[in-house]
Structures are given as structure tokens and as C-alpha cells.
Design a protein around this motif. Sequence first.
Motif, PDB file in Angstrom:
ATOM      1  N   LEU A 139       0.836  -1.199   0.000  1.00  0.00           N
ATOM      2  CA  LEU A 139       0.000   0.000   0.000  1.00  0.00           C
ATOM      3  C   LEU A 139       0.874   1.255   0.000  1.00  0.00           C
ATOM      4  N   VAL A 140       1.869   1.281   0.870  1.00  0.00           N
ATOM      5  CA  VAL A 140       2.795   2.418   0.942  1.00  0.00           C
ATOM      6  C   VAL A 140       3.523   2.599  -0.392  1.00  0.00           C
ATOM      7  N   GLU A 141       4.010   1.510  -0.955  1.00  0.00           N
ATOM      8  CA  GLU A 141       4.756   1.577  -2.210  1.00  0.00           C
ATOM      9  C   GLU A 141       3.887   2.104  -3.345  1.00  0.00           C
ATOM     10  N   LYS A 142       2.676   1.577  -3.464  1.00  0.00           N
ATOM     11  CA  LYS A 142       1.799   1.976  -4.561  1.00  0.00           C
ATOM     12  C   LYS A 142       1.363   3.436  -4.444  1.00  0.00           C
ATOM     13  N   HIS A 143       1.082   3.862  -3.226  1.00  0.00           N
ATOM     14  CA  HIS A 143       0.704   5.261  -3.005  1.00  0.00           C
ATOM     15  C   HIS A 143       1.817   6.199  -3.463  1.00  0.00           C
TER      16      HIS A 143
ATOM     17  N   GLN B 201     -11.409  16.122   8.566  1.00  0.00           N
ATOM     18  CA  GLN B 201     -10.285  15.568   7.804  1.00  0.00           C
ATOM     19  C   GLN B 201     -10.706  14.237   7.200  1.00  0.00           C
ATOM     20  N   MET B 202     -10.341  14.028   5.954  1.00  0.00           N
ATOM     21  CA  MET B 202     -10.571  12.750   5.293  1.00  0.00           C
ATOM     22  C   MET B 202      -9.205  12.149   5.002  1.00  0.00           C
ATOM     23  N   MET B 203      -8.818  11.129   5.757  1.00  0.00           N
ATOM     24  CA  MET B 203      -7.512  10.499   5.580  1.00  0.00           C
ATOM     25  C   MET B 203      -7.618   9.382   4.548  1.00  0.00           C
ATOM     26  N   PHE B 204      -6.633   9.310   3.640  1.00  0.00           N
ATOM     27  CA  PHE B 204      -6.735   8.325   2.565  1.00  0.00           C
ATOM     28  C   PHE B 204      -5.369   7.911   2.049  1.00  0.00           C
ATOM     29  N   TRP B 205      -5.391   6.897   1.188  1.00  0.00           N
ATOM     30  CA  TRP B 205      -4.206   6.517   0.423  1.00  0.00           C
ATOM     31  C   TRP B 205      -4.662   6.209  -1.001  1.00  0.00           C
ATOM     32  N   ILE B 206      -3.725   6.119  -1.917  1.00  0.00           N
ATOM     33  CA  ILE B 206      -4.028   5.824  -3.320  1.00  0.00           C
ATOM     34  C   ILE B 206      -3.345   4.516  -3.691  1.00  0.00           C
TER      35      ILE B 206
END
Length: 299
Positions: A81-85, A148-153
Motif C-alpha cells: 500500500l505504501v509503495e503503490k501510493h 479531515q478525510m484520511m486516505f491513500w491511493i
Amino acid sequence: MLDYIHLGKKIYNTDNPREARRMAVFVVRCLLNNSRMQRLHQFFSQNDLYGKIADECPFVYEQPTRAFFYNKSTFDERARLVEKHMEFLVTHLQEDVVLSLYAGKPYVLWESQDEMGHLRFELFYHPGQRKEGLLSIVLRLDEHDLYQMMFWIAPNKAGEWALWIGAMQGPNMDNAKEVVKKVTKRCHAYRTKNFILHATQEAAKALGLKQIYAVTNYGYYANNHIRRDRKLKTSFSDFWKESGGRPCADQRFYELPMTEYRKTMEEIPTRKRSNYRKRYALLDEVDAAIAASIQSLLK
């Protein structure tokens, strides 16, 4: 090779006994997952930009080691997840924008000033948000964070880039109800939590993303049977449902619409139509500003 003790000292304040304990746990977890941690390090060592991101924000090494993002996530899922974001941001945003975001610089997406104060949406990252995401959209009034809306891509199962909402956080101030009531009135009876979701939807479209998913009550990273005392102030699942979302096969997530539904004037009682016209005009202004602001950040 990654030096876990040196890295832990960058992440944790070891003068604090609790932080020192967390560092020790971090080092042990890294050693137990050494192969995956080394692959993560290789990812952030592939060029100068990735290296600068990890140096500015060493928490990217901590996040996979803790039960963050969503319920029952695995170590490998969190690392990926971290890598793709980061891969998405580096591919699509200007280099200085990516580095500034992880150095704590907010980017204003829309703003309005009147006698109530400076109301605005910002694209922002703060280490305190790292449990639920890797970026956030923040609705701010002057120096106060209202929502706040926390998210990842990251890609969905079909391989399409998507925005994943890890949590929505409301105001934390003494007079929160009064402030939210005033902002709601300023937005023509438009609820602030709907306003932050709307901005998130528009930001996702401006970034070229294809889907939006949101963590449910069950999917919330801290909402499990071991910690019954952890109560959500807002029912995520109920809000996603009333916003047009539908449950995914994976009960940890809802799929949300990319565009908020708007009632036609015929659907609105006559006495409310003037207010709705003003609200829709405001939203049109917000949409245009967010699209233009994000366009200025893209390569």
C-alpha cells in the motif's frame, strides 16, 4: 542493508519511555519481517526522489510494522500500500510538490474569506494521520481543523487506481458544535461532513482516479473485539450508505460514488429552492477550484 535501530531513532523519541518501548517493538517486527523490509528499502532507494521522501517521512518504514490502515491488514499488504501510493504520487505529481507534502506543507485547493474567517480545503499530510492514511483533505476554518478525510491511493482488484478512505475525523475543539453550525449555515445548510466528502470526490476525479473505497466500521483498524472501549464518534458505514455507497464483497470496505448526487429543482420543495441554488453555486465554485488547483500540481 537497512539499520533498524538507526531508523527507529528517527521515528521515535526515545527520551519518552513509551516511545522507547515502541522503538524496541519496531526493531523486533522489522527483524521478523526482514525480507519484506529490505524490499521496501530497495523501493525507496531506487532513485533520489524516493530516497528524499523516506528521509523526510521515515514513517513509511513504520506503517507496515503496525496494524494500521484497515482491520486485519497484513504486513505485506501495508508495505505494498505504501509503495503503490508513493508510486502514484511520484508518477503524477511534480517532484517539489511530493517533497513539500511530506515536509508538512499544505496545498490550498479552495478557499473563501468572509467575516466568519478563512474557510478552505487543503491537501495535507501530518504524521499524526499515519494510522489511517498517507494524505488527507482537510476542511479548515482559520487555524482550526473542522473535518479531515484520511486516505491513500492504490489499485483495486481490477488494477484501477483508486482512492481509499481510511477514516473521517471531525472537529476537536471546545465550541465544535457552534463552529460547525455556523459553517453549515455559511454553506447554505450543507453539512460539513458532506462537504469534506464532496471535496474528496472532486479531488479524486481531478487526480484521474477511477474508484473511491472507504473503510467501514468493521474495517476500521482499531475497531475489533480486543478493544471494546474504542468507540467511533461517527458511524462510517451509516454515512457511506447515506452518501450513496454500497458494501463491497469485502465487508471492510464500501464503494462510494465518484460524484455526489444532486437533487433536481423539481425534487426540492419550493421554499427550499433558493437555498439549494446557492448551495449548488458554491459547490460548482469548489469543484472548479479543486480541479484547477490539482491540475497545477500535476506534471
